[in-house]
Design a protein around this motif. Structure first.
Motif, PDB file in Angstrom:
ATOM      1  N   PRO A 100      26.180 -24.544  44.347  1.00  0.00           N
ATOM      2  CA  PRO A 100      27.056 -25.079  45.398  1.00  0.00           C
ATOM      3  C   PRO A 100      26.681 -24.624  46.799  1.00  0.00           C
ATOM      4  O   PRO A 100      26.965 -25.319  47.783  1.00  0.00           O
ATOM      5  CB  PRO A 100      28.437 -24.539  44.994  1.00  0.00           C
ATOM      6  N   ALA A 101      26.023 -23.467  46.901  1.00  0.00           N
ATOM      7  CA  ALA A 101      25.709 -22.909  48.220  1.00  0.00           C
ATOM      8  C   ALA A 101      24.801 -23.809  49.041  1.00  0.00           C
ATOM      9  O   ALA A 101      24.761 -23.693  50.273  1.00  0.00           O
ATOM     10  CB  ALA A 101      25.062 -21.532  48.051  1.00  0.00           C
ATOM     11  N   VAL A 102      24.057 -24.707  48.401  1.00  0.00           N
ATOM     12  CA  VAL A 102      23.135 -25.561  49.155  1.00  0.00           C
ATOM     13  C   VAL A 102      23.850 -26.737  49.816  1.00  0.00           C
ATOM     14  O   VAL A 102      23.242 -27.480  50.591  1.00  0.00           O
ATOM     15  CB  VAL A 102      22.000 -26.094  48.249  1.00  0.00           C
ATOM     16  N   LEU A 141      13.499 -28.778  50.326  1.00  0.00           N
ATOM     17  CA  LEU A 141      12.787 -30.050  50.453  1.00  0.00           C
ATOM     18  C   LEU A 141      13.719 -31.224  50.153  1.00  0.00           C
ATOM     19  O   LEU A 141      14.660 -31.106  49.370  1.00  0.00           O
ATOM     20  CB  LEU A 141      11.586 -30.086  49.497  1.00  0.00           C
ATOM     21  N   GLU A 142      13.427 -32.345  50.758  1.00  0.00           N
ATOM     22  CA  GLU A 142      14.244 -33.534  50.547  1.00  0.00           C
ATOM     23  C   GLU A 142      14.206 -33.941  49.073  1.00  0.00           C
ATOM     24  O   GLU A 142      13.116 -34.077  48.493  1.00  0.00           O
ATOM     25  CB  GLU A 142      13.731 -34.686  51.409  1.00  0.00           C
ATOM     26  N   ALA A 154      23.155 -30.952  46.833  1.00  0.00           N
ATOM     27  CA  ALA A 154      23.185 -30.650  45.399  1.00  0.00           C
ATOM     28  C   ALA A 154      23.301 -31.932  44.589  1.00  0.00           C
ATOM     29  O   ALA A 154      22.621 -32.092  43.563  1.00  0.00           O
ATOM     30  CB  ALA A 154      24.341 -29.707  45.084  1.00  0.00           C
ATOM     31  N   ARG A 155      24.137 -32.849  45.025  1.00  0.00           N
ATOM     32  CA  ARG A 155      24.308 -34.111  44.302  1.00  0.00           C
ATOM     33  C   ARG A 155      23.004 -34.897  44.270  1.00  0.00           C
ATOM     34  O   ARG A 155      22.573 -35.385  43.213  1.00  0.00           O
ATOM     35  CB  ARG A 155      25.397 -34.945  44.978  1.00  0.00           C
ATOM     36  N   ASP A 156      22.331 -34.987  45.412  1.00  0.00           N
ATOM     37  CA  ASP A 156      21.087 -35.759  45.480  1.00  0.00           C
ATOM     38  C   ASP A 156      19.969 -35.083  44.703  1.00  0.00           C
ATOM     39  O   ASP A 156      19.150 -35.754  44.059  1.00  0.00           O
ATOM     40  CB  ASP A 156      20.668 -35.943  46.941  1.00  0.00           C
TER      41      ASP A 156
END
Length: 211
Positions: free
Chosen positions: A140-142, A108-109, A147-149
């Motif tokens: 990290p895989a996403v 999800l956003e 991941a940062r957001d």
């Protein structure tokens, strides 16, 4: 008809009843865990699940708080928002909001997750319930950008609403095989004990702030 003799009553039971009935008797603080399968204790008996283990960890810190589980397996932040008003009972002093893992699994956003978490916190604050917002560290895989957001969503809500942030609920447990069940996602009893021990100081601080 002869009178029935009264049943013997122990001194201890009399004192206990008097303490319960005494006006102004101290009420134990209540902590509610609003979350998903991790707070619901997926795959674990109740005694090994997060509510029980967090209560034990708080007791070791000198807190007599009662910890209630309000976790629903599979719940997203939207699901938590839909039920926050009835899942978190009115006598709750501090609510640990531990949602977002299923948002992450579903991709999800992050802005949607942030908006839902923000509305949950606002509703709790309107009821004068203290909040500890438990974040998650996206793997990290996403993807680096996602991941940062995602990670930033929790910090943004905590900053905006001025609530305590526990940055990563799975810190010290996530992606460590010996601390997780066979699915590699849900912590086992040992993993939950780690989570409870790390989370307890943040919850204890929130309880002291309410005193």
């Amino acid at each position: 008809m002869p009178e029935t003799p009264p049943l013997p009553v122990s001194r201890r039971s009399v004192l206990a009843a008097a303490a319960l009935a005494a006006p102004g008797a101290a009420r134990r603080p209540v902590v509610t865990l609003l979350g998903d399968s991790i707070t619901a204790g997926f795959g674990l008996p109740a005694a090994q699940a997060l509510p029980a283990q967090l209560q034990a960890a708080l007791a070791r810190l000198g807190s007599d708080a009662v910890v209630r589980g309000a976790g629903v397996s599979g719940d997203t932040s939207a699901g938590g928002l839909a039920r926050v008003d009835f899942s978190v009972q009115r006598d709750t002093d501090v609510c640990v909001v531990a949602l977002g893992a299923n948002d992450l699994l579903q991709g999800l956003e992050p802005r949607v997750t942030e908006a839902n978490l923000d509305r949950i916190v606002v509703r709790l604050q309107a009821r004068r319930i203290g909040v500890v917002l438990a974040g998650l560290a996206a793997p990290p895989a996403v993807g680096r950008s996602y991941a940062r957001d995602f990670d930033a969503a929790f910090a943004a809500v905590a900053r905006r609403r001025k609530v305590a942030l526990y940055p990563d609920l799975l810190a010290g447990v996530g992606r460590i095989p010996r601390l997780n069940q066979r699915d590699g996602i849900h912590p086992n009893a040992q993993g939950v004990q780690v989570i409870a021990g790390r989370l307890a100081p943040a919850v204890a601080r929130a309880l002291r702030a309410r005193a």
